[in-house]
Design an enzyme around this catalytic site. Structure first.
Site, mmCIF file in Angstrom:
data_model
loop_
_atom_site.group_PDB
_atom_site.id
_atom_site.type_symbol
_atom_site.label_atom_id
_atom_site.label_comp_id
_atom_site.label_asym_id
_atom_site.label_seq_id
_atom_site.Cartn_x
_atom_site.Cartn_y
_atom_site.Cartn_z
ATOM 1 C CB SER A 116 -0.879 0.003 1.245
ATOM 2 O OG SER A 116 -0.062 0.201 2.386
ATOM 3 N N GLY A 168 -9.278 -5.103 3.958
ATOM 4 C CA GLY A 168 -9.186 -6.133 2.929
ATOM 5 C C GLY A 168 -9.125 -5.611 1.508
ATOM 6 C CB ALA A 169 -9.182 -2.224 -0.033
ATOM 7 N N GLY A 170 -6.685 -4.086 -0.026
ATOM 8 C CA GLY A 170 -5.415 -4.478 -0.634
ATOM 9 C C GLY A 170 -5.375 -5.976 -0.926
ATOM 10 C CG ASP A 171 -5.874 -8.568 2.279
ATOM 11 O OD1 ASP A 171 -4.681 -8.244 2.236
ATOM 12 O OD2 ASP A 171 -6.543 -8.620 3.329
ATOM 13 C CG ASN A 211 -7.086 -0.486 -9.555
ATOM 14 O OD1 ASN A 211 -6.397 -0.701 -8.572
ATOM 15 N ND2 ASN A 211 -6.695 0.314 -10.531
HETATM 16 N N1 ADP Z 1 -12.308 4.285 -1.659
HETATM 17 C C1 ADP Z 1 -11.960 3.513 -2.704
HETATM 18 N N2 ADP Z 1 -12.587 3.662 -3.888
HETATM 19 C C2 ADP Z 1 -12.265 2.875 -4.940
HETATM 20 N N3 ADP Z 1 -11.307 1.919 -4.903
HETATM 21 C C3 ADP Z 1 -10.646 1.725 -3.758
HETATM 22 C C4 ADP Z 1 -10.937 2.511 -2.592
HETATM 23 N N4 ADP Z 1 -10.119 2.100 -1.598
HETATM 24 C C5 ADP Z 1 -9.367 1.105 -2.118
HETATM 25 N N5 ADP Z 1 -9.670 0.877 -3.411
HETATM 26 C C6 ADP Z 1 -9.065 -0.128 -4.304
HETATM 27 O O1 ADP Z 1 -8.412 -1.112 -3.521
HETATM 28 C C7 ADP Z 1 -6.992 -1.082 -3.746
HETATM 29 C C8 ADP Z 1 -6.271 -1.326 -2.438
HETATM 30 O O2 ADP Z 1 -6.612 -0.314 -1.511
HETATM 31 P P1 ADP Z 1 -5.542 0.357 -0.535
HETATM 32 O O3 ADP Z 1 -6.308 1.183 0.426
HETATM 33 O O4 ADP Z 1 -4.507 1.040 -1.347
HETATM 34 O O5 ADP Z 1 -4.875 -0.921 0.153
HETATM 35 P P2 ADP Z 1 -4.842 -1.429 1.682
HETATM 36 O O6 ADP Z 1 -6.183 -2.021 1.965
HETATM 37 O O7 ADP Z 1 -3.776 -2.469 1.682
HETATM 38 O O8 ADP Z 1 -4.514 -0.231 2.524
HETATM 39 C C9 ADP Z 1 -6.697 0.271 -4.390
HETATM 40 O O9 ADP Z 1 -5.566 0.200 -5.227
HETATM 41 C C10 ADP Z 1 -7.980 0.505 -5.180
HETATM 42 O O10 ADP Z 1 -7.929 -0.175 -6.397
HETATM 43 O O1 LIP Z 2 -6.917 -4.254 4.693
HETATM 44 P P1 LIP Z 2 -5.728 -5.001 4.153
HETATM 45 O O2 LIP Z 2 -4.435 -4.315 4.470
HETATM 46 O O3 LIP Z 2 -5.848 -5.393 2.732
HETATM 47 O O4 LIP Z 2 -5.637 -6.420 4.961
HETATM 48 C C1 LIP Z 2 -6.087 -6.587 6.301
HETATM 49 C C2 LIP Z 2 -4.912 -6.809 7.198
HETATM 50 O O5 LIP Z 2 -4.118 -5.655 7.172
HETATM 51 C C3 LIP Z 2 -5.365 -7.060 8.619
HETATM 52 O O6 LIP Z 2 -4.257 -7.384 9.449
HETATM 53 C C4 LIP Z 2 -6.350 -8.212 8.711
HETATM 54 O O7 LIP Z 2 -6.783 -8.328 10.038
HETATM 55 C C5 LIP Z 2 -7.509 -7.963 7.769
HETATM 56 O O8 LIP Z 2 -8.404 -9.048 7.812
HETATM 57 C C6 LIP Z 2 -7.037 -7.765 6.368
HETATM 58 O O9 LIP Z 2 -6.380 -8.913 5.899
#
Ligand code: ADP
Ligand code: LIP
Length: 364
Positions: A191, A241-244, A268
């Protein structure tokens, strides 16, 4: 009326996939109160997306005797240990770091995953997706030995946990104990907050680095180039879980024969679908069918399952990339479904707060 036939799956070899990372219990807190309890862990979000995209996989995950969610891919149950638990605090005032959307505390920890826990066979690709420090350097080393291609989520490598409260801190990738393995990793996902803990300029010399930027989509860096990949709109209710899910969609896209820039769009899309719901998302079946149809149409441009399998990686957006983005965006315009028509790999536990909080499927 002109109709386009949907191509049938091609004869690309079926890939064998290995996902490594512990399931966990997530507790979401706001204003001092628990707002939801859900199944968590990158392994659960990625499994959910893989199942949605019909990607089969083997999963190595450990939980304790108290694991409370029914899942389709059984974890290893450690009778003497508890399941890893994260508390996620969403209060603005609690955020010490401007880059963080939540403060995470690991309040229980299950056993690490050892090399001997991994299956004794080869895989086309593997994904190192730990959340609570369960992946050891020797485990990642075994993964790069038994998998042709390895994808790593940097959160599996750089998390450190405060001794008293379990607060998640990040350490520099160089100091993580995993740095020497990076030349054997094909993709590293981070991220934007996590990317501050590595030198992207250095790491991109060895592997493709994908940095996600929340609502702004993501960026792909490789040795000689970089590109931005457009996001999809979403009404964010929970960023967990957005990143996952992004990683699940990205790798799922590659498995279905998309090139990296197009697969990143699928990433995305699944990231945006995930933030529209609390906890593990449930995908609308009609939306999923449309996504799969669009991916099938798109993959006709490609001949091999994974262009990154080649020694040198270089990516360009193929013709029609913007149209592919538009067609994926239009999949969100499906009519609202009933709850029975939604799909999720992992059933929810009865009576969790999450069921009360869950917005309707058209939150997608
Ligand atoms: N508010 C949002 N609107 C649209 N897409 C989103 C949003 N938040 C996350 N995403 C999508 O999910 C991906 C991962 O989100 P991010 O917040 O960067 O990761 P993490 O959950 O690991 O912090 C982004 O690259 C994007 O494609
Ligand atoms: O939000 P994200 O960074 O993609 O991933 C999240 C982890 O950072 C967190 O430790 C776990 O408890 C969530 O279930 C999810 O896996």
């Amino acid at each position: 009326m002109v109709t386009t036939a949907i191509p049938q799956p091609q004869t690309t070899p079926i890939q064998s996939a290995l996902i490594v990372g512990n399931y966990c219990h997530d507790v979401l807190l706001q204003g001092g109160a628990v707002v939801a309890e859900t199944l968590g862990g990158a392994a659960s979000f990625i499994s959910n997306v893989f199942s949605a995209l019909s990607v089969s996989f083997h999963l190595t995950s450990k939980v304790g005797f108290d694991f409370k969610y029914p899942v389709n891919h059984d974890p290893i149950v450690i009778p003497t240990s508890k399941t890893t638990v994260f508390h996620a605090y969403f209060d603005q005032g609690h955020t010490e770091n401007a880059h963080q959307d939540r403060v995470l505390k690991r309040v229980e920890v299950c056993d690490p995953i050892n090399p001997s826990d991994l299956p004794d066979k080869r895989f086309d690709f593997g994904m190192a997706v730990g959340v609570g420090g369960e992946i050891l350097p020797e485990t990642l080393e075994k993964m790069v030995e038994i998998c042709d291609v390895v994808f790593v989520d940097i959160q599996a490598l750089i998390r450190a946990f405060d001794k008293n409260e379990g607060t998640v801190k990040l350490v520099g990738l160089k100091e993580s104990g995993f740095y020497h393995l990076l030349p054997r990793v094909k993709f590293l996902k981070a991220s934007s907050e996590e990317a501050l803990f590595m030198d992207v300029e250095e790491v991109r010399q060895w592997c493709c680095v994908v940095v996600t930027h929340g609502k702004d989509g993501c960026e792909v860096f490789w040795k000689d180039g970089e590109m931005k990949i457009e996001p999809f709109g979403a009404n964010q209710v929970d960023p967990t879980g957005a990143g996952d899910s992004f990683l699940g969609g990205f790798v799922g896209g590659l498995v279905h024969g998309l090139v990296v820039p197009d697969a990143a769009l699928v990433g995305n899309l699944f990231g945006s679908l995930t933030v529209g719901q609390i906890g593990l998302p449930k995908f609308d079946l009609r939306l999923l069918q449309r996504v799969k149809d669009e991916v099938q149409r798109r993959k006709l441009h490609n001949t091999c399952w994974f262009e990154g399998g080649k020694d040198s990686m270089s990516f360009t957006k193929p013709d029609g990339h913007d149209e592919f983005h538009a067609s994926l965006a239009s999949t969100k315009l499906v009519p609202t479904c009933s709850i029975q028509e939604c799909q999720r790999d992992v059933p929810r536990s009865a009576g969790s707060v999450e069921q009360v909080m869950r917005p309707p499927c058209n939150g997608q």
